[in-house]
Design an enzyme around this catalytic site. Sequence first.
Site, PDB file in Angstrom:
ATOM      1  N   ARG A 136       0.754  -1.263  -0.087  1.00 52.46           N
ATOM      2  CA  ARG A 136       0.031  -0.074  -0.030  1.00 52.46           C
ATOM      3  C   ARG A 136       0.864   1.115   0.044  1.00 52.46           C
ATOM      4  O   ARG A 136       0.318   2.396   0.407  1.00 52.46           O
ATOM      5  CB  ARG A 136      -1.141  -0.005   0.986  1.00 52.46           C
ATOM      6  CG  ARG A 136      -1.949  -1.226   1.192  1.00 52.46           C
ATOM      7  CD  ARG A 136      -3.080  -1.054   2.049  1.00 52.46           C
ATOM      8  NE  ARG A 136      -4.073  -2.014   2.004  1.00 52.46           N
ATOM      9  CZ  ARG A 136      -4.133  -3.375   2.660  1.00 52.46           C
ATOM     10  NH1 ARG A 136      -2.911  -3.511   3.319  1.00 52.46           N
ATOM     11  NH2 ARG A 136      -4.837  -4.189   2.348  1.00 52.46           N
ATOM     12  N   LYS A 160       2.862  10.854 -12.121  1.00 57.56           N
ATOM     13  CA  LYS A 160       1.979   9.904 -12.964  1.00 57.56           C
ATOM     14  C   LYS A 160       2.671   8.649 -12.994  1.00 57.56           C
ATOM     15  O   LYS A 160       4.149   8.658 -13.617  1.00 57.56           O
ATOM     16  CB  LYS A 160       1.930  10.361 -14.255  1.00 57.56           C
ATOM     17  CG  LYS A 160       0.665  11.473 -14.192  1.00 57.56           C
ATOM     18  CD  LYS A 160       0.182  11.768 -15.790  1.00 57.56           C
ATOM     19  CE  LYS A 160      -0.971  12.571 -15.769  1.00 57.56           C
ATOM     20  NZ  LYS A 160      -1.432  13.067 -17.197  1.00 57.56           N
ATOM     21  N   GLU A 198       8.848  16.385 -26.208  1.00 59.84           N
ATOM     22  CA  GLU A 198       8.242  17.055 -24.717  1.00 59.84           C
ATOM     23  C   GLU A 198       8.908  18.320 -24.316  1.00 59.84           C
ATOM     24  O   GLU A 198       8.231  19.028 -23.689  1.00 59.84           O
ATOM     25  CB  GLU A 198       8.529  16.052 -23.560  1.00 59.84           C
ATOM     26  CG  GLU A 198       7.918  14.734 -23.876  1.00 59.84           C
ATOM     27  CD  GLU A 198       6.160  14.955 -23.603  1.00 59.84           C
ATOM     28  OE1 GLU A 198       5.924  15.915 -23.361  1.00 59.84           O
ATOM     29  OE2 GLU A 198       5.637  13.734 -23.572  1.00 59.84           O
ATOM     30  N   LYS A 236       7.101  22.122 -15.686  1.00 57.81           N
ATOM     31  CA  LYS A 236       6.323  21.245 -15.260  1.00 57.81           C
ATOM     32  C   LYS A 236       5.864  21.133 -13.682  1.00 57.81           C
ATOM     33  O   LYS A 236       4.821  20.857 -13.123  1.00 57.81           O
ATOM     34  CB  LYS A 236       6.630  19.585 -15.472  1.00 57.81           C
ATOM     35  CG  LYS A 236       5.895  18.639 -14.905  1.00 57.81           C
ATOM     36  CD  LYS A 236       5.977  17.324 -15.844  1.00 57.81           C
ATOM     37  CE  LYS A 236       5.009  16.289 -15.551  1.00 57.81           C
ATOM     38  NZ  LYS A 236       5.176  15.251 -16.162  1.00 57.81           N
ATOM     39  N   GLU A 262      -4.535  16.509 -12.132  1.00 55.64           N
ATOM     40  CA  GLU A 262      -5.132  16.685 -13.354  1.00 55.64           C
ATOM     41  C   GLU A 262      -6.530  17.000 -13.328  1.00 55.64           C
ATOM     42  O   GLU A 262      -7.265  16.439 -14.198  1.00 55.64           O
ATOM     43  CB  GLU A 262      -4.915  15.681 -14.359  1.00 55.64           C
ATOM     44  CG  GLU A 262      -4.784  15.964 -15.770  1.00 55.64           C
ATOM     45  CD  GLU A 262      -4.268  14.893 -16.738  1.00 55.64           C
ATOM     46  OE1 GLU A 262      -5.030  14.393 -17.444  1.00 55.64           O
ATOM     47  OE2 GLU A 262      -2.963  14.645 -16.739  1.00 55.64           O
ATOM     48  N   ARG A 276      -3.425  20.992 -15.098  1.00 57.50           N
ATOM     49  CA  ARG A 276      -2.487  20.025 -15.529  1.00 57.50           C
ATOM     50  C   ARG A 276      -2.776  19.363 -16.759  1.00 57.50           C
ATOM     51  O   ARG A 276      -1.918  18.963 -17.399  1.00 57.50           O
ATOM     52  CB  ARG A 276      -2.463  19.070 -14.352  1.00 57.50           C
ATOM     53  CG  ARG A 276      -1.140  17.889 -14.593  1.00 57.50           C
ATOM     54  CD  ARG A 276      -1.126  17.308 -13.541  1.00 57.50           C
ATOM     55  NE  ARG A 276       0.154  16.091 -13.748  1.00 57.50           N
ATOM     56  CZ  ARG A 276       0.628  15.233 -13.112  1.00 57.50           C
ATOM     57  NH1 ARG A 276       0.779  15.355 -11.701  1.00 57.50           N
ATOM     58  NH2 ARG A 276       1.738  14.468 -13.547  1.00 57.50           N
ATOM     59  N   ASN A 308      -1.053  17.693 -21.810  1.00 60.33           N
ATOM     60  CA  ASN A 308      -1.299  16.693 -22.598  1.00 60.33           C
ATOM     61  C   ASN A 308      -1.327  17.148 -24.078  1.00 60.33           C
ATOM     62  O   ASN A 308      -1.916  16.570 -24.964  1.00 60.33           O
ATOM     63  CB  ASN A 308      -2.512  15.798 -22.083  1.00 60.33           C
ATOM     64  CG  ASN A 308      -2.415  15.094 -20.963  1.00 60.33           C
ATOM     65  OD1 ASN A 308      -1.522  14.275 -20.750  1.00 60.33           O
ATOM     66  ND2 ASN A 308      -3.153  15.478 -19.960  1.00 60.33           N
ATOM     67  N   HIS A 347      -0.895  14.654 -26.873  1.00 54.87           N
ATOM     68  CA  HIS A 347      -1.004  13.374 -26.193  1.00 54.87           C
ATOM     69  C   HIS A 347      -2.441  12.494 -26.760  1.00 54.87           C
ATOM     70  O   HIS A 347      -2.186  11.137 -26.894  1.00 54.87           O
ATOM     71  CB  HIS A 347      -0.822  13.294 -24.805  1.00 54.87           C
ATOM     72  CG  HIS A 347       0.530  13.862 -24.163  1.00 54.87           C
ATOM     73  ND1 HIS A 347       1.119  14.832 -24.790  1.00 54.87           N
ATOM     74  CD2 HIS A 347       1.294  13.088 -23.494  1.00 54.87           C
ATOM     75  CE1 HIS A 347       2.457  14.708 -24.340  1.00 54.87           C
ATOM     76  NE2 HIS A 347       2.727  13.675 -23.375  1.00 54.87           N
ATOM     77  N   HIS A 401      -1.359   9.321 -28.359  1.00 57.28           N
ATOM     78  CA  HIS A 401      -1.625   7.800 -27.619  1.00 57.28           C
ATOM     79  C   HIS A 401      -2.406   6.916 -28.601  1.00 57.28           C
ATOM     80  O   HIS A 401      -2.233   5.780 -28.497  1.00 57.28           O
ATOM     81  CB  HIS A 401      -2.485   8.089 -26.370  1.00 57.28           C
ATOM     82  CG  HIS A 401      -1.610   8.771 -25.301  1.00 57.28           C
ATOM     83  ND1 HIS A 401      -2.381   9.118 -23.966  1.00 57.28           N
ATOM     84  CD2 HIS A 401      -0.509   8.853 -25.220  1.00 57.28           C
ATOM     85  CE1 HIS A 401      -1.165   9.451 -23.167  1.00 57.28           C
ATOM     86  NE2 HIS A 401      -0.149   9.358 -23.792  1.00 57.28           N
ATOM     87  N   HIS A 433       7.062   7.223 -27.839  1.00 55.63           N
ATOM     88  CA  HIS A 433       5.989   7.919 -27.396  1.00 55.63           C
ATOM     89  C   HIS A 433       6.256   9.586 -27.750  1.00 55.63           C
ATOM     90  O   HIS A 433       5.504  10.032 -28.177  1.00 55.63           O
ATOM     91  CB  HIS A 433       6.405   7.906 -25.776  1.00 55.63           C
ATOM     92  CG  HIS A 433       5.245   9.038 -25.166  1.00 55.63           C
ATOM     93  ND1 HIS A 433       3.936   9.218 -25.245  1.00 55.63           N
ATOM     94  CD2 HIS A 433       5.588  10.055 -24.194  1.00 55.63           C
ATOM     95  CE1 HIS A 433       3.275   9.898 -24.416  1.00 55.63           C
ATOM     96  NE2 HIS A 433       4.303  10.867 -23.905  1.00 55.63           N
TER      97      HIS A 433
END
Length: 365
Positions: A123, A145, A187, A229, A239, A243, A247, A250, A254, A267
């Site tokens: 956990r 992330k 990026e 960032k 997000e 935030r 993306n 993206h 993606h 990527h």
Amino acid sequence: MSTLNTTLNVQLGERSYPIYIESGVLDDSVRLNRHIKGKQVVIISNTTVAPLYIERLLSGLDSSLKVSQVLLPDGEEHKTLANLEQIFDTALTDNHNRSTSFIALGGGVVGDMAGFAAASYQRGVHFIQIPTTLLAQVDSSVGGKTGVNHPLGKNMIGAFYQPQAVFIDPDVLDSLPAREYAAGLAEVIKYGLICDPAFYEWLHQHKDDFVARDKAVLSEAIKRSCAAKARVVAEDEREGGVRAILNLGHTFGHAIEAAQGYGSWLHGEAVAAGMVLAARLSASRGSITDNDVDRLIQWLEAMGLPTAPPEDMLISTWTQHMLRDKKVVDGRLRLVLLDEIGKACIFDDLPQAELESFLATFTPS
């Protein structure tokens, strides 16, 4: 050799942490050991990075630590739940308790998987990011992330989980292959497009320096990217709002990665093509000019990045993957577009007919 010596901070209250950006910081055993919580460490790397850097990392760890190692296969196609289990298997077999620390030594795939494992193991245990690719240094190692891919969508299984610290050594980029280096630059320019027009102009002024991999210019770009960032993440950790501008490109990117098969496009390559699509859509809506789009394309092409999507993607393929994206809310696709160069905006009311008409320009009839 870079002379940059910078410490940035991601301000998240009790979860705040430093980003150390410094030539040779990989060998800074004093700072590294300071961020290790207990007496156990699991180093997660891959079969490409470990032969280059793991011995240097090991030599700096306190001799009293119990150290286990997990070497994952290299590549986006291996960012799966099945491979994630290797981390849990090793930690459990070697009797690591919840005071252990996970250390990610590698690119974005390693960092995302190590972070998700750290978030999940007993956990939650501490973890440290030591990114070794440009893309990981300027993007995925900062912000918390974490996750793995699913055959039906990228990064669909994961968690927000912040590291204890990020150690960025620009010198490790000397071993980075040209294609990986270019992917990271996608990026970098994203930050100029979404929130820093002065940085965007600076990137254009130093275009030739990036092609030549000038160390001082590259180190400055890493610092400014991480600072951008960190500001955005501090304002919106999970997000829920601003935030999402991170993306840009993206949602398109993606979709390319998932449709083409993970690992076929890197990527950063998919994001580069996705940013051009987002810029073209922004121009079609009158927010930026065609000249703005052309200028972005020229910079990306100079870096060796793709600026057009795959020619074989049907509209149905695009919409299938885009509507499964994490940024879809209650069936509405949210796209990050540009109000102007240096200012991004989030659209969640783009008519599907307009999107499909736009995509038809890039798809076979």
